[in-house]
Enzyme design. Sequence first.
Site, PDB file in Angstrom:
ATOM      1  N   LYS A 158      -1.279  11.268 -32.667  1.00  0.00           N
ATOM      2  CA  LYS A 158      -1.889  10.841 -33.922  1.00  0.00           C
ATOM      3  C   LYS A 158      -2.397   9.418 -33.740  1.00  0.00           C
ATOM      4  O   LYS A 158      -1.637   8.455 -33.760  1.00  0.00           O
ATOM      5  CB  LYS A 158      -0.904  10.870 -35.082  1.00  0.00           C
ATOM      6  CG  LYS A 158      -1.590  10.683 -36.453  1.00  0.00           C
ATOM      7  CD  LYS A 158      -0.710  10.019 -37.482  1.00  0.00           C
ATOM      8  CE  LYS A 158      -0.748   8.526 -37.433  1.00  0.00           C
ATOM      9  NZ  LYS A 158      -2.064   7.917 -37.813  1.00  0.00           N
ATOM     10  N   GLU A 205       7.326   0.249 -29.735  1.00  0.00           N
ATOM     11  CA  GLU A 205       6.829  -1.110 -29.492  1.00  0.00           C
ATOM     12  C   GLU A 205       6.341  -1.633 -30.822  1.00  0.00           C
ATOM     13  O   GLU A 205       5.367  -1.135 -31.374  1.00  0.00           O
ATOM     14  CB  GLU A 205       5.709  -1.090 -28.442  1.00  0.00           C
ATOM     15  CG  GLU A 205       5.482  -2.450 -27.800  1.00  0.00           C
ATOM     16  CD  GLU A 205       4.334  -3.226 -28.424  1.00  0.00           C
ATOM     17  OE1 GLU A 205       4.545  -3.811 -29.513  1.00  0.00           O
ATOM     18  OE2 GLU A 205       3.254  -3.239 -27.832  1.00  0.00           O
ATOM     19  N   CYS A 221      -0.655  -7.471 -30.054  1.00  0.00           N
ATOM     20  CA  CYS A 221       0.787  -7.618 -30.274  1.00  0.00           C
ATOM     21  C   CYS A 221       1.384  -8.725 -29.414  1.00  0.00           C
ATOM     22  O   CYS A 221       2.392  -9.323 -29.774  1.00  0.00           O
ATOM     23  CB  CYS A 221       1.499  -6.295 -30.005  1.00  0.00           C
ATOM     24  SG  CYS A 221       1.250  -5.634 -28.349  1.00  0.00           S
TER      25      CYS A 221
END
Length: 490
Positions: A176, A251, A285
Amino acid sequence: MNLKQQQYINGKWVGAISGNTRDIINPFNQEVIATVPESDESDAKAAIAAARAAFDKGEWSSAPAIERGAIVRNIAELIERDKEELARLESLDTGKTVEESRGDMDDIAGVFRYYADLADKDVEELMDSPVPNSISKVVREPVGVCGQITPWNYPLLQASWKLAPALATGNTLIMKPSEITPLTTIKVFELMEEAGVPAGVANLVLGAGHTVGAELSSNIDVDLISFTGGMVTGKKIMQAASVNVKKLALELGGKNPNIIFADADFETAVDQALNGVFFHAGQICSAGTRLIVEESIHDDFVNALVERVEKFKLGSGFDEDTQMGPLISAEHLAKVEKYVETGIEEGATLAVGGSRPEEPELKDGFFYLPTIFTDCTTAMSIVQDEAFGPVITVEKFRTEEEALKLANDSIYGLAGGVWTNDTVKAQRCVAKMRMGTVWINDFNVYFPHAPWGGYKQSGIGRELGKLGIEEYTETKHIFQNLKPKPINWF
Protein backbone atom coordinates in the site's frame (compact mmCIF):
# COMPACT_ATOMS: atom_id res chain seq x y z
CA MET A 1 0.98 9.41 -19.33
CA ASN A 2 1.44 5.72 -20.01
CA LEU A 3 0.05 4.29 -16.78
CA LYS A 4 -2.63 1.70 -16.13
CA GLN A 5 -3.72 3.87 -13.17
CA GLN A 6 -5.26 0.87 -11.49
CA GLN A 7 -4.35 -1.47 -8.68
CA TYR A 8 -2.93 -4.96 -9.14
CA ILE A 9 -4.58 -7.92 -7.39
CA ASN A 10 -3.99 -11.59 -8.16
CA GLY A 11 -2.30 -10.79 -11.47
CA LYS A 12 -5.05 -8.47 -12.75
CA TRP A 13 -5.31 -4.69 -13.10
CA VAL A 14 -8.55 -3.64 -11.45
CA GLY A 15 -10.34 -0.62 -10.06
CA ALA A 16 -11.67 -0.25 -6.53
CA ILE A 17 -14.60 -2.52 -5.68
CA SER A 18 -16.52 0.59 -4.61
CA GLY A 19 -15.73 2.38 -7.86
CA ASN A 20 -14.28 5.31 -5.91
CA THR A 21 -11.30 7.23 -7.30
CA ARG A 22 -8.78 9.81 -6.14
CA ASP A 23 -7.11 12.60 -8.13
CA ILE A 24 -3.33 12.80 -7.86
CA ILE A 25 -2.00 16.35 -8.11
CA ASN A 26 1.33 17.96 -8.94
CA PRO A 27 2.46 19.87 -5.81
CA PHE A 28 4.17 22.48 -8.02
CA ASN A 29 0.90 23.84 -9.46
CA GLN A 30 -1.94 21.61 -8.13
CA GLU A 31 -2.76 20.27 -11.59
CA VAL A 32 -4.38 16.82 -11.69
CA ILE A 33 -1.85 14.42 -13.21
CA ALA A 34 -3.68 11.11 -12.72
CA THR A 35 -6.81 9.52 -11.32
CA VAL A 36 -6.42 6.25 -9.43
CA PRO A 37 -8.66 3.87 -7.45
CA GLU A 38 -9.54 4.84 -3.91
CA SER A 39 -9.81 1.44 -2.27
CA ASP A 40 -10.97 0.34 1.14
CA GLU A 41 -11.04 -2.74 3.38
CA SER A 42 -12.80 -4.86 0.73
CA ASP A 43 -9.99 -4.41 -1.76
CA ALA A 44 -7.39 -5.04 0.93
CA LYS A 45 -9.11 -8.30 1.89
CA ALA A 46 -9.15 -9.41 -1.76
CA ALA A 47 -5.43 -8.71 -2.06
CA ILE A 48 -4.67 -10.50 1.21
CA ALA A 49 -6.64 -13.54 0.05
CA ALA A 50 -4.69 -13.61 -3.21
CA ALA A 51 -1.36 -13.35 -1.40
CA ARG A 52 -2.38 -16.01 1.13
CA ALA A 53 -3.45 -18.43 -1.59
CA ALA A 54 -0.26 -17.86 -3.56
CA PHE A 55 1.91 -18.44 -0.50
CA ASP A 56 0.02 -21.53 0.62
CA LYS A 57 0.26 -22.94 -2.91
CA GLY A 58 4.00 -22.74 -2.40
CA GLU A 59 5.20 -22.36 -5.96
CA TRP A 60 7.02 -19.09 -5.31
CA SER A 61 8.41 -19.93 -1.87
CA SER A 62 9.63 -23.35 -3.01
CA ALA A 63 11.03 -22.16 -6.33
CA PRO A 64 14.84 -22.39 -6.52
CA ALA A 65 16.25 -19.27 -4.92
CA ILE A 66 18.42 -18.65 -7.94
CA GLU A 67 15.26 -18.43 -10.09
CA ARG A 68 13.65 -15.92 -7.73
CA GLY A 69 16.89 -13.96 -7.81
CA ALA A 70 16.84 -13.91 -11.60
CA ILE A 71 13.35 -12.38 -11.62
CA VAL A 72 14.36 -9.76 -9.05
CA ARG A 73 17.37 -8.97 -11.25
CA ASN A 74 15.03 -8.61 -14.23
CA ILE A 75 13.14 -5.94 -12.30
CA ALA A 76 16.40 -4.01 -11.77
CA GLU A 77 17.15 -4.13 -15.48
CA LEU A 78 13.67 -2.91 -16.40
CA ILE A 79 13.98 -0.02 -13.95
CA GLU A 80 17.23 0.95 -15.63
CA ARG A 81 15.56 0.71 -19.03
CA ASP A 82 12.70 3.00 -17.97
CA LYS A 83 14.79 5.22 -15.70
CA GLU A 84 13.89 8.50 -17.38
CA GLU A 85 10.15 7.82 -17.41
CA LEU A 86 10.22 6.78 -13.76
CA ALA A 87 12.29 9.82 -12.75
CA ARG A 88 9.95 12.27 -14.45
CA LEU A 89 6.92 10.53 -12.97
CA GLU A 90 8.43 10.69 -9.48
CA SER A 91 9.14 14.41 -9.86
CA LEU A 92 5.60 15.09 -11.07
CA ASP A 93 4.19 13.20 -8.12
CA THR A 94 6.43 14.53 -5.34
CA GLY A 95 7.75 17.89 -6.54
CA LYS A 96 11.41 16.90 -6.11
CA THR A 97 13.93 17.77 -8.80
CA VAL A 98 14.36 15.45 -11.77
CA GLU A 99 18.07 15.26 -10.98
CA GLU A 100 17.28 13.87 -7.54
CA SER A 101 14.72 11.46 -8.99
CA ARG A 102 17.25 10.14 -11.50
CA GLY A 103 19.60 9.43 -8.62
CA ASP A 104 16.76 7.64 -6.81
CA MET A 105 16.20 5.36 -9.81
CA ASP A 106 19.86 4.37 -9.86
CA ASP A 107 19.64 3.56 -6.16
CA ILE A 108 16.42 1.61 -6.63
CA ALA A 109 17.87 -0.55 -9.38
CA GLY A 110 20.85 -1.13 -7.10
CA VAL A 111 18.59 -2.33 -4.27
CA PHE A 112 16.86 -4.90 -6.50
CA ARG A 113 20.20 -6.07 -7.86
CA TYR A 114 21.69 -6.39 -4.35
CA TYR A 115 18.86 -8.61 -3.12
CA ALA A 116 18.86 -10.60 -6.34
CA ASP A 117 22.46 -11.50 -5.55
CA LEU A 118 21.54 -12.43 -1.96
CA ALA A 119 18.56 -14.62 -2.88
CA ASP A 120 20.52 -17.90 -2.80
CA LYS A 121 23.11 -16.91 -0.19
CA ASP A 122 23.27 -17.92 3.48
CA VAL A 123 19.98 -19.82 3.37
CA GLU A 124 21.40 -22.82 5.24
CA GLU A 125 24.05 -23.16 7.94
CA LEU A 126 25.43 -26.45 9.28
CA MET A 127 26.18 -26.48 13.00
CA ASP A 128 28.31 -28.72 15.15
CA SER A 129 26.11 -31.21 16.99
CA PRO A 130 26.98 -32.58 20.45
CA VAL A 131 25.05 -35.77 19.59
CA PRO A 132 27.03 -38.46 17.72
CA ASN A 133 25.75 -39.52 14.28
CA SER A 134 23.50 -36.51 13.82
CA ILE A 135 23.09 -33.46 11.64
CA SER A 136 22.19 -30.03 12.98
CA LYS A 137 21.46 -27.15 10.65
CA VAL A 138 19.73 -23.78 10.60
CA VAL A 139 17.64 -22.75 7.61
CA ARG A 140 15.89 -19.51 6.73
CA GLU A 141 12.37 -19.70 5.36
CA PRO A 142 9.99 -16.97 4.15
CA VAL A 143 7.78 -15.34 6.76
CA GLY A 144 4.66 -15.71 4.59
CA VAL A 145 2.24 -12.94 3.63
CA CYS A 146 3.75 -9.48 4.05
CA GLY A 147 1.88 -6.20 4.31
CA GLN A 148 4.02 -3.27 3.16
CA ILE A 149 3.10 0.37 3.73
CA THR A 150 5.27 3.08 2.21
CA PRO A 151 5.47 6.89 2.69
CA TRP A 152 4.98 9.76 0.26
CA ASN A 153 8.42 11.36 0.38
CA TYR A 154 10.44 8.64 -1.41
CA PRO A 155 7.67 6.48 -2.87
CA LEU A 156 9.62 4.10 -5.08
CA LEU A 157 12.87 4.07 -3.11
CA GLN A 158 11.08 3.03 0.07
CA ALA A 159 9.04 0.50 -1.92
CA SER A 160 12.23 -1.09 -3.27
CA TRP A 161 13.61 -1.55 0.25
CA LYS A 162 10.57 -3.72 1.00
CA LEU A 163 9.74 -5.37 -2.34
CA ALA A 164 13.21 -6.64 -3.22
CA PRO A 165 14.02 -8.60 -0.02
CA ALA A 166 10.44 -9.91 0.29
CA LEU A 167 10.47 -11.31 -3.25
CA ALA A 168 14.01 -12.63 -3.07
CA THR A 169 13.21 -14.70 0.03
CA GLY A 170 10.00 -16.24 -1.34
CA ASN A 171 7.30 -14.27 0.42
CA THR A 172 4.05 -13.01 -1.04
CA LEU A 173 3.00 -9.44 -0.40
CA ILE A 174 0.47 -6.65 -0.50
CA MET A 175 1.87 -3.16 -0.94
CA LYS A 176 0.00 0.00 0.00
CA PRO A 177 1.81 3.13 -1.18
CA SER A 178 0.90 6.55 0.13
CA GLU A 179 -2.43 7.54 -1.33
CA ILE A 180 -0.98 10.87 -2.52
CA THR A 181 2.14 9.57 -4.33
CA PRO A 182 1.32 6.15 -5.85
CA LEU A 183 2.35 6.68 -9.48
CA THR A 184 5.87 5.24 -9.59
CA THR A 185 4.77 2.29 -7.47
CA ILE A 186 2.06 1.53 -10.03
CA LYS A 187 4.68 1.70 -12.76
CA VAL A 188 7.08 -0.64 -10.96
CA PHE A 189 4.28 -3.20 -10.55
CA GLU A 190 3.89 -3.09 -14.31
CA LEU A 191 7.60 -3.82 -14.57
CA MET A 192 7.34 -6.62 -12.00
CA GLU A 193 4.60 -8.22 -14.08
CA GLU A 194 6.82 -7.89 -17.16
CA ALA A 195 9.76 -9.37 -15.24
CA GLY A 196 7.83 -12.57 -14.50
CA VAL A 197 6.55 -12.22 -10.91
CA PRO A 198 3.68 -14.78 -10.75
CA ALA A 199 0.06 -13.79 -10.19
CA GLY A 200 -0.85 -13.41 -6.53
CA VAL A 201 2.73 -13.09 -5.34
CA ALA A 202 2.83 -9.28 -5.43
CA ASN A 203 -0.36 -7.27 -5.00
CA LEU A 204 -0.90 -3.52 -5.04
CA VAL A 205 -3.79 -1.78 -3.26
CA LEU A 206 -4.33 1.98 -3.48
CA GLY A 207 -6.12 3.67 -0.63
CA ALA A 208 -5.87 5.46 2.69
CA GLY A 209 -4.04 4.26 5.75
CA HIS A 210 -7.10 4.25 8.00
CA THR A 211 -8.82 1.76 5.67
CA VAL A 212 -6.35 -0.29 3.63
CA GLY A 213 -3.45 0.10 6.06
CA ALA A 214 -5.62 -0.74 9.05
CA GLU A 215 -6.86 -3.92 7.35
CA LEU A 216 -3.34 -5.05 6.53
CA SER A 217 -2.28 -4.45 10.13
CA SER A 218 -5.16 -6.30 11.78
CA ASN A 219 -5.88 -9.13 9.32
CA ILE A 220 -4.85 -12.51 10.76
CA ASP A 221 -3.77 -13.78 7.33
CA VAL A 222 -0.95 -11.23 7.21
CA ASP A 223 2.23 -12.50 8.87
CA LEU A 224 4.41 -9.38 8.76
CA ILE A 225 3.92 -5.63 8.51
CA SER A 226 6.69 -3.39 7.22
CA PHE A 227 5.84 0.27 7.66
CA THR A 228 7.74 3.49 7.04
CA GLY A 229 6.03 6.63 8.26
CA GLY A 230 5.02 8.61 11.32
CA MET A 231 5.25 7.51 14.93
CA VAL A 232 1.54 7.93 15.71
CA THR A 233 0.59 5.59 12.88
CA GLY A 234 3.38 3.21 13.82
CA LYS A 235 1.99 2.83 17.32
CA LYS A 236 -1.47 2.10 15.93
CA ILE A 237 0.03 -0.57 13.69
CA MET A 238 1.78 -2.17 16.66
CA GLN A 239 -1.52 -2.40 18.52
CA ALA A 240 -3.40 -3.79 15.53
CA ALA A 241 -0.65 -6.30 14.77
CA SER A 242 -1.03 -7.88 18.20
CA VAL A 243 -4.13 -9.74 16.96
CA ASN A 244 -1.89 -12.49 15.63
CA VAL A 245 1.47 -11.24 16.95
CA LYS A 246 2.74 -10.30 13.50
CA LYS A 247 6.37 -9.66 12.85
CA LEU A 248 6.99 -5.93 12.66
CA ALA A 249 9.52 -3.77 10.85
CA LEU A 250 8.90 -0.10 11.61
CA GLU A 251 10.85 2.99 10.57
CA LEU A 252 9.20 5.93 12.31
CA GLY A 253 11.32 8.95 11.47
CA GLY A 254 13.86 10.98 13.35
CA LYS A 255 14.97 14.33 14.69
CA ASN A 256 18.57 14.03 13.67
CA PRO A 257 21.47 15.94 15.27
CA ASN A 258 24.38 17.21 13.18
CA ILE A 259 27.29 18.16 15.46
CA ILE A 260 29.75 20.72 14.07
CA PHE A 261 33.05 21.03 15.95
CA ALA A 262 35.26 24.09 15.49
CA ASP A 263 38.06 22.00 13.97
CA ALA A 264 35.87 20.76 11.10
CA ASP A 265 36.40 21.93 7.53
CA PHE A 266 34.19 25.02 7.74
CA GLU A 267 33.07 25.42 4.12
CA THR A 268 32.37 21.72 3.63
CA ALA A 269 30.40 21.51 6.87
CA VAL A 270 28.26 24.52 5.88
CA ASP A 271 27.57 23.09 2.45
CA GLN A 272 26.69 19.65 3.81
CA ALA A 273 24.58 21.08 6.62
CA LEU A 274 22.41 22.82 4.02
CA ASN A 275 22.19 19.73 1.83
CA GLY A 276 21.37 17.59 4.86
CA VAL A 277 18.13 19.52 5.42
CA PHE A 278 17.03 21.30 2.27
CA PHE A 279 17.45 18.36 -0.08
CA HIS A 280 13.86 17.45 -1.10
CA ALA A 281 12.65 20.42 0.98
CA GLY A 282 13.55 18.69 4.23
CA GLN A 283 11.01 15.92 3.65
CA ILE A 284 13.49 13.23 4.66
CA CYS A 285 13.33 11.09 7.79
CA SER A 286 17.11 11.37 8.19
CA ALA A 287 17.34 15.14 7.57
CA GLY A 288 19.92 16.83 9.82
CA THR A 289 17.43 19.37 11.13
CA ARG A 290 19.17 19.81 14.50
CA LEU A 291 22.45 21.66 14.01
CA ILE A 292 24.58 21.56 17.16
CA VAL A 293 27.44 24.01 16.64
CA GLU A 294 30.50 24.71 18.80
CA GLU A 295 30.26 28.15 20.40
CA SER A 296 33.51 29.55 18.99
CA ILE A 297 32.28 29.19 15.38
CA HIS A 298 28.54 29.46 16.01
CA ASP A 299 27.97 33.00 14.78
CA ASP A 300 30.15 32.65 11.69
CA PHE A 301 28.51 29.32 10.86
CA VAL A 302 24.98 30.71 11.15
CA ASN A 303 25.90 33.77 9.06
CA ALA A 304 27.31 31.51 6.35
CA LEU A 305 24.14 29.39 6.36
CA VAL A 306 21.89 32.44 6.09
CA GLU A 307 23.95 33.99 3.29
CA ARG A 308 23.64 30.83 1.19
CA VAL A 309 19.98 30.18 2.02
CA GLU A 310 18.98 33.64 0.82
CA LYS A 311 20.26 32.71 -2.63
CA PHE A 312 18.33 29.43 -2.91
CA LYS A 313 16.37 28.92 -6.11
CA LEU A 314 12.88 27.50 -5.54
CA GLY A 315 10.88 26.24 -8.47
CA SER A 316 9.74 23.37 -10.65
CA GLY A 317 11.58 20.09 -10.35
CA PHE A 318 11.91 20.16 -14.12
CA ASP A 319 13.90 23.42 -14.07
CA GLU A 320 17.62 22.61 -14.04
CA ASP A 321 18.33 25.65 -11.83
CA THR A 322 15.90 24.62 -9.10
CA GLN A 323 17.54 23.73 -5.80
CA MET A 324 14.39 23.08 -3.79
CA GLY A 325 10.89 22.15 -4.89
CA PRO A 326 7.54 22.42 -3.10
CA LEU A 327 6.23 20.57 -0.10
CA ILE A 328 3.97 17.63 -0.85
CA SER A 329 0.51 19.04 -0.04
CA ALA A 330 -1.49 21.94 1.33
CA GLU A 331 -2.02 19.97 4.55
CA HIS A 332 1.70 19.44 5.01
CA LEU A 333 2.47 23.07 4.20
CA ALA A 334 0.06 24.13 6.94
CA LYS A 335 1.81 21.74 9.35
CA VAL A 336 5.21 23.30 8.63
CA GLU A 337 3.77 26.81 8.99
CA LYS A 338 2.35 25.89 12.40
CA TYR A 339 5.70 24.43 13.41
CA VAL A 340 7.43 27.72 12.57
CA GLU A 341 4.80 29.73 14.45
CA THR A 342 5.44 27.53 17.47
CA GLY A 343 9.18 28.19 17.27
CA ILE A 344 8.61 31.93 17.34
CA GLU A 345 6.20 31.58 20.28
CA GLU A 346 8.77 29.49 22.16
CA GLY A 347 11.36 32.26 21.88
CA ALA A 348 13.64 30.95 19.15
CA THR A 349 15.17 33.60 16.86
CA LEU A 350 14.09 33.44 13.22
CA ALA A 351 17.32 34.02 11.30
CA VAL A 352 15.94 33.55 7.80
CA GLY A 353 12.79 32.32 6.05
CA GLY A 354 9.65 31.62 8.00
CA SER A 355 7.11 32.30 5.27
CA ARG A 356 5.88 31.33 1.84
CA PRO A 357 7.75 32.82 -1.13
CA GLU A 358 6.29 35.89 -2.86
CA GLU A 359 7.24 35.09 -6.46
CA PRO A 360 4.08 34.96 -8.64
CA GLU A 361 5.29 31.85 -10.46
CA LEU A 362 5.30 29.92 -7.17
CA LYS A 363 1.88 31.00 -5.90
CA ASP A 364 0.03 27.85 -6.99
CA GLY A 365 2.55 25.46 -5.45
CA PHE A 366 3.07 24.30 -1.88
CA PHE A 367 6.30 26.23 -1.41
CA TYR A 368 7.91 27.32 1.84
CA LEU A 369 11.12 29.29 2.22
CA PRO A 370 14.14 27.51 3.75
CA THR A 371 14.07 28.51 7.39
CA ILE A 372 16.68 28.70 10.15
CA PHE A 373 16.07 29.21 13.88
CA THR A 374 18.84 30.15 16.33
CA ASP A 375 18.87 30.44 20.14
CA CYS A 376 17.24 27.02 20.35
CA THR A 377 17.20 24.69 23.35
CA THR A 378 16.12 21.10 23.87
CA ALA A 379 13.19 22.36 25.95
CA MET A 380 11.57 23.67 22.76
CA SER A 381 9.14 21.50 20.86
CA ILE A 382 10.68 22.66 17.57
CA VAL A 383 13.89 20.93 18.67
CA GLN A 384 12.11 17.78 19.78
CA ASP A 385 9.37 17.36 17.15
CA GLU A 386 9.90 16.22 13.57
CA ALA A 387 8.93 19.08 11.23
CA PHE A 388 9.56 17.11 8.04
CA GLY A 389 10.14 20.35 6.19
CA PRO A 390 12.83 22.92 5.27
CA VAL A 391 13.53 24.09 8.82
CA ILE A 392 16.83 24.01 10.76
CA THR A 393 17.14 24.60 14.50
CA VAL A 394 20.59 25.65 15.77
CA GLU A 395 21.86 24.83 19.24
CA LYS A 396 25.17 25.91 20.78
CA PHE A 397 27.70 23.91 22.82
CA ARG A 398 31.05 24.45 24.51
CA THR A 399 32.32 20.95 25.34
CA GLU A 400 32.22 17.55 23.69
CA GLU A 401 30.21 16.17 26.59
CA GLU A 402 27.62 18.92 26.20
CA ALA A 403 27.34 18.27 22.46
CA LEU A 404 26.67 14.59 23.04
CA LYS A 405 24.14 15.29 25.77
CA LEU A 406 22.25 17.58 23.41
CA ALA A 407 22.43 15.09 20.55
CA ASN A 408 21.00 12.24 22.61
CA ASP A 409 18.25 14.34 24.21
CA SER A 410 15.50 13.05 21.94
CA ILE A 411 12.89 10.32 21.79
CA TYR A 412 14.25 9.54 18.32
CA GLY A 413 17.42 7.73 17.34
CA LEU A 414 17.49 7.32 13.58
CA ALA A 415 20.65 9.09 12.42
CA GLY A 416 23.21 11.74 13.26
CA GLY A 417 26.41 13.36 12.09
CA VAL A 418 29.73 14.52 13.49
CA TRP A 419 32.04 17.02 11.79
CA THR A 420 35.61 17.16 13.04
CA ASN A 421 39.14 16.67 11.76
CA ASP A 422 40.05 14.86 15.00
CA THR A 423 39.55 11.15 14.19
CA VAL A 424 39.86 10.05 17.81
CA LYS A 425 37.25 12.58 18.92
CA ALA A 426 34.95 11.46 16.12
CA GLN A 427 35.16 7.85 17.24
CA ARG A 428 34.50 8.82 20.87
CA CYS A 429 31.37 10.68 19.80
CA VAL A 430 30.08 7.90 17.57
CA ALA A 431 30.40 5.41 20.41
CA LYS A 432 28.13 7.53 22.58
CA MET A 433 25.51 8.57 20.03
CA ARG A 434 22.30 6.53 20.37
CA MET A 435 21.37 6.31 16.70
CA GLY A 436 21.11 3.62 14.04
CA THR A 437 23.40 5.44 11.61
CA VAL A 438 26.08 8.00 12.37
CA TRP A 439 28.06 9.78 9.67
CA ILE A 440 31.50 11.29 10.23
CA ASN A 441 32.28 14.27 7.97
CA ASP A 442 29.33 13.47 5.72
CA PHE A 443 25.56 13.31 5.93
CA ASN A 444 22.66 11.34 4.43
CA VAL A 445 24.81 8.70 2.77
CA TYR A 446 23.22 5.27 2.36
CA PHE A 447 23.68 2.23 0.13
CA PRO A 448 22.02 -1.19 -0.14
CA HIS A 449 24.75 -3.08 1.73
CA ALA A 450 24.41 -1.05 4.96
CA PRO A 451 21.50 -1.61 7.37
CA TRP A 452 19.03 1.22 7.98
CA GLY A 453 16.87 1.76 11.04
CA GLY A 454 16.76 3.50 14.38
CA TYR A 455 17.14 3.34 18.12
CA LYS A 456 14.46 4.35 20.62
CA GLN A 457 11.18 5.52 19.09
CA SER A 458 12.59 5.71 15.57
CA GLY A 459 11.44 2.16 15.05
CA ILE A 460 11.95 -1.59 15.19
CA GLY A 461 14.14 -3.71 12.96
CA ARG A 462 16.37 -2.87 10.02
CA GLU A 463 16.00 -2.46 6.29
CA LEU A 464 18.77 -2.87 3.72
CA GLY A 465 21.88 -5.01 4.09
CA LYS A 466 21.77 -8.62 5.21
CA LEU A 467 19.70 -7.59 8.22
CA GLY A 468 17.08 -6.32 5.79
CA ILE A 469 16.71 -9.73 4.22
CA GLU A 470 16.51 -11.36 7.66
CA GLU A 471 13.37 -9.31 8.41
CA TYR A 472 11.59 -11.35 5.73
CA THR A 473 12.66 -14.77 6.96
CA GLU A 474 11.99 -17.08 9.87
CA THR A 475 14.81 -19.10 11.39
CA LYS A 476 14.32 -22.84 11.75
CA HIS A 477 16.65 -25.30 13.46
CA ILE A 478 16.57 -28.83 12.01
CA PHE A 479 18.08 -31.77 13.90
CA GLN A 480 18.37 -35.22 12.35
CA ASN A 481 19.51 -38.32 14.21
CA LEU A 482 21.19 -40.59 11.65
CA LYS A 483 21.24 -43.63 13.94
CA PRO A 484 18.24 -43.50 16.26
CA LYS A 485 17.98 -46.14 18.99
CA PRO A 486 15.80 -46.83 22.03
CA ILE A 487 16.61 -44.97 25.22
CA ASN A 488 14.95 -47.62 27.44
CA TRP A 489 12.32 -45.31 28.82
CA PHE A 490 10.68 -48.31 30.49
